[in-house]
Motif scaffolding. Structure first.
Motif, mmCIF file in Angstrom:
data_model
loop_
_atom_site.group_PDB
_atom_site.id
_atom_site.type_symbol
_atom_site.label_atom_id
_atom_site.label_comp_id
_atom_site.label_asym_id
_atom_site.label_seq_id
_atom_site.Cartn_x
_atom_site.Cartn_y
_atom_site.Cartn_z
ATOM 1 N N MET A 97 -9.721 15.764 3.200
ATOM 2 C CA MET A 97 -9.158 14.486 3.594
ATOM 3 C C MET A 97 -8.754 13.716 2.362
ATOM 4 N N THR A 98 -7.742 12.923 2.502
ATOM 5 C CA THR A 98 -7.313 12.083 1.400
ATOM 6 C C THR A 98 -8.253 10.889 1.307
ATOM 7 N N ASP A 99 -8.929 10.774 0.174
ATOM 8 C CA ASP A 99 -9.899 9.698 0.007
ATOM 9 C C ASP A 99 -9.280 8.322 0.162
ATOM 10 N N ASP A 100 -8.036 8.150 -0.309
ATOM 11 C CA ASP A 100 -7.373 6.847 -0.190
ATOM 12 C C ASP A 100 -7.210 6.446 1.267
ATOM 13 N N LEU A 101 -6.804 7.376 2.109
ATOM 14 C CA LEU A 101 -6.624 7.066 3.529
ATOM 15 C C LEU A 101 -7.962 6.731 4.179
ATOM 16 N N ALA A 102 -8.990 7.468 3.815
ATOM 17 C CA ALA A 102 -10.328 7.210 4.360
ATOM 18 C C ALA A 102 -10.792 5.811 3.964
ATOM 19 N N LEU A 103 -10.589 5.459 2.718
ATOM 20 C CA LEU A 103 -10.981 4.143 2.216
ATOM 21 C C LEU A 103 -10.223 3.036 2.943
ATOM 22 N N ILE A 104 -8.922 3.214 3.102
ATOM 23 C CA ILE A 104 -8.113 2.197 3.785
ATOM 24 C C ILE A 104 -8.530 2.069 5.246
ATOM 25 N N ALA A 105 -8.760 3.181 5.920
ATOM 26 C CA ALA A 105 -9.197 3.130 7.322
ATOM 27 C C ALA A 105 -10.506 2.356 7.439
ATOM 28 N N ARG A 106 -11.438 2.618 6.540
ATOM 29 C CA ARG A 106 -12.726 1.904 6.575
ATOM 30 C C ARG A 106 -12.546 0.415 6.273
ATOM 31 N N ARG A 107 -11.640 0.094 5.357
ATOM 32 C CA ARG A 107 -11.388 -1.324 5.047
ATOM 33 C C ARG A 107 -10.813 -2.048 6.262
ATOM 34 N N ILE A 108 -9.912 -1.395 6.977
ATOM 35 C CA ILE A 108 -9.333 -2.012 8.172
ATOM 36 C C ILE A 108 -10.426 -2.251 9.212
ATOM 37 N N ILE A 109 -11.289 -1.280 9.413
ATOM 38 C CA ILE A 109 -12.385 -1.431 10.375
ATOM 39 C C ILE A 109 -13.296 -2.599 9.989
ATOM 40 N N ARG A 110 -13.534 -2.780 8.680
ATOM 41 C CA ARG A 110 -14.391 -3.881 8.206
ATOM 42 C C ARG A 110 -13.672 -5.231 8.213
ATOM 43 N N GLY A 111 -12.385 -5.245 8.536
ATOM 44 C CA GLY A 111 -11.640 -6.493 8.539
ATOM 45 C C GLY A 111 -11.116 -6.866 7.168
ATOM 46 N N GLU A 112 -10.975 -5.873 6.278
ATOM 47 C CA GLU A 112 -10.517 -6.107 4.907
ATOM 48 C C GLU A 112 -9.222 -5.345 4.620
ATOM 49 N N ALA A 113 -8.295 -5.414 5.541
ATOM 50 C CA ALA A 113 -7.043 -4.654 5.397
ATOM 51 C C ALA A 113 -6.219 -5.161 4.226
ATOM 52 N N PRO A 114 -5.605 -4.241 3.482
ATOM 53 C CA PRO A 114 -4.652 -4.676 2.458
ATOM 54 C C PRO A 114 -3.531 -5.473 3.134
ATOM 55 N N GLN A 115 -3.011 -6.473 2.454
ATOM 56 C CA GLN A 115 -2.008 -7.360 3.050
ATOM 57 C C GLN A 115 -0.816 -6.591 3.606
ATOM 58 N N GLU A 116 -0.389 -5.540 2.920
ATOM 59 C CA GLU A 116 0.784 -4.787 3.378
ATOM 60 C C GLU A 116 0.511 -4.003 4.662
ATOM 61 N N LEU A 117 -0.764 -3.920 5.059
ATOM 62 C CA LEU A 117 -1.110 -3.210 6.298
ATOM 63 C C LEU A 117 -1.673 -4.149 7.357
ATOM 64 N N GLU A 118 -1.378 -5.429 7.228
ATOM 65 C CA GLU A 118 -1.896 -6.395 8.201
ATOM 66 C C GLU A 118 -1.395 -6.088 9.614
ATOM 67 N N SER A 119 -0.176 -5.566 9.737
ATOM 68 C CA SER A 119 0.334 -5.231 11.075
ATOM 69 C C SER A 119 -0.481 -4.084 11.686
ATOM 70 N N LEU A 120 -0.907 -3.126 10.875
ATOM 71 C CA LEU A 120 -1.755 -2.046 11.387
ATOM 72 C C LEU A 120 -3.135 -2.593 11.751
ATOM 73 N N ALA A 121 -3.647 -3.527 10.950
ATOM 74 C CA ALA A 121 -4.950 -4.132 11.250
ATOM 75 C C ALA A 121 -4.894 -4.883 12.580
ATOM 76 N N LEU A 122 -3.806 -5.577 12.841
ATOM 77 C CA LEU A 122 -3.653 -6.275 14.117
ATOM 78 C C LEU A 122 -3.546 -5.272 15.260
ATOM 79 N N ALA A 123 -2.783 -4.206 15.058
ATOM 80 C CA ALA A 123 -2.676 -3.157 16.081
ATOM 81 C C ALA A 123 -4.055 -2.558 16.360
ATOM 82 N N TYR A 124 -4.850 -2.370 15.313
ATOM 83 C CA TYR A 124 -6.219 -1.846 15.454
ATOM 84 C C TYR A 124 -7.076 -2.805 16.284
ATOM 85 N N ARG A 125 -7.007 -4.093 15.992
ATOM 86 C CA ARG A 125 -7.813 -5.066 16.758
ATOM 87 C C ARG A 125 -7.410 -5.061 18.233
ATOM 88 N N GLU A 126 -6.109 -4.928 18.493
ATOM 89 C CA GLU A 126 -5.645 -4.853 19.883
ATOM 90 C C GLU A 126 -6.155 -3.573 20.557
#
Length: 133
Positions: A1-30
């Motif tokens: 697995m790509t460690d970067d993707l794993a890290l980003i996925a975990r950050r989104i789950i924790r509510g710490e999405a990178p700003q450029e992925l805020e739309s994915l974070a919102l989609a995740y919350r929905e």
């Protein structure tokens, strides 16, 4: 697995999405609101797959990359809409009946990807409109 993707996925789950992925974070919350009984692992796998890339094949059909580390036996899975319902190739594999009863993370990845694109297009359009004022 790509460690970067794993890290980003975990950050989104924790509510710490990178700003450029805020739309994915919102989609995740929905998605969490829609499927509120799913496990943390299910959300992680769906996010990871969405981050790894969903490829549109044609209208109503997508390819989702498979990962052995996530339990996949194929390099990719085809997801499509049939009479308004999502279907996935994994439904027709071993234990597919279980995935079909719930919802597989291949389909969840497509749902995230589609929603993220819609949200991103909305934000981009709004920014362009503000720039022209």
């Amino acid at each position: 697995m790509t460690d970067d993707l794993a890290l980003i996925a975990r950050r989104i789950i924790r509510g710490e999405a990178p700003q450029e992925l805020e739309s994915l974070a919102l989609a995740y919350r929905e998605l969490r609101e829609t499927f509120n009984t799913k496990s943390q692992s299910w959300y992680y796998r769906a996010l990871y797959r969405a981050l790894a890339g969903v490829k549109p094949v044609r209208k109503g059909e997508w390819l989702v990359k498979g990962f052995r580390e996530l339990g996949d036996s194929r390099p990719s899975y085809r997801v499509w809409l049939s009479n308004g319902k999502y279907k996935c190739e994994c439904f027709y594999t071993r234990f597919g009946y279980t995935r079909e009863r719930g919802i597989c993370t291949h389909i969840a990845a497509v749902m995230l990807w589609r929603r993220q694109r819609t949200l991103s297009e909305f934000v981009d359009r709004r920014v362009r409109e503000e720039d022209t004022r």
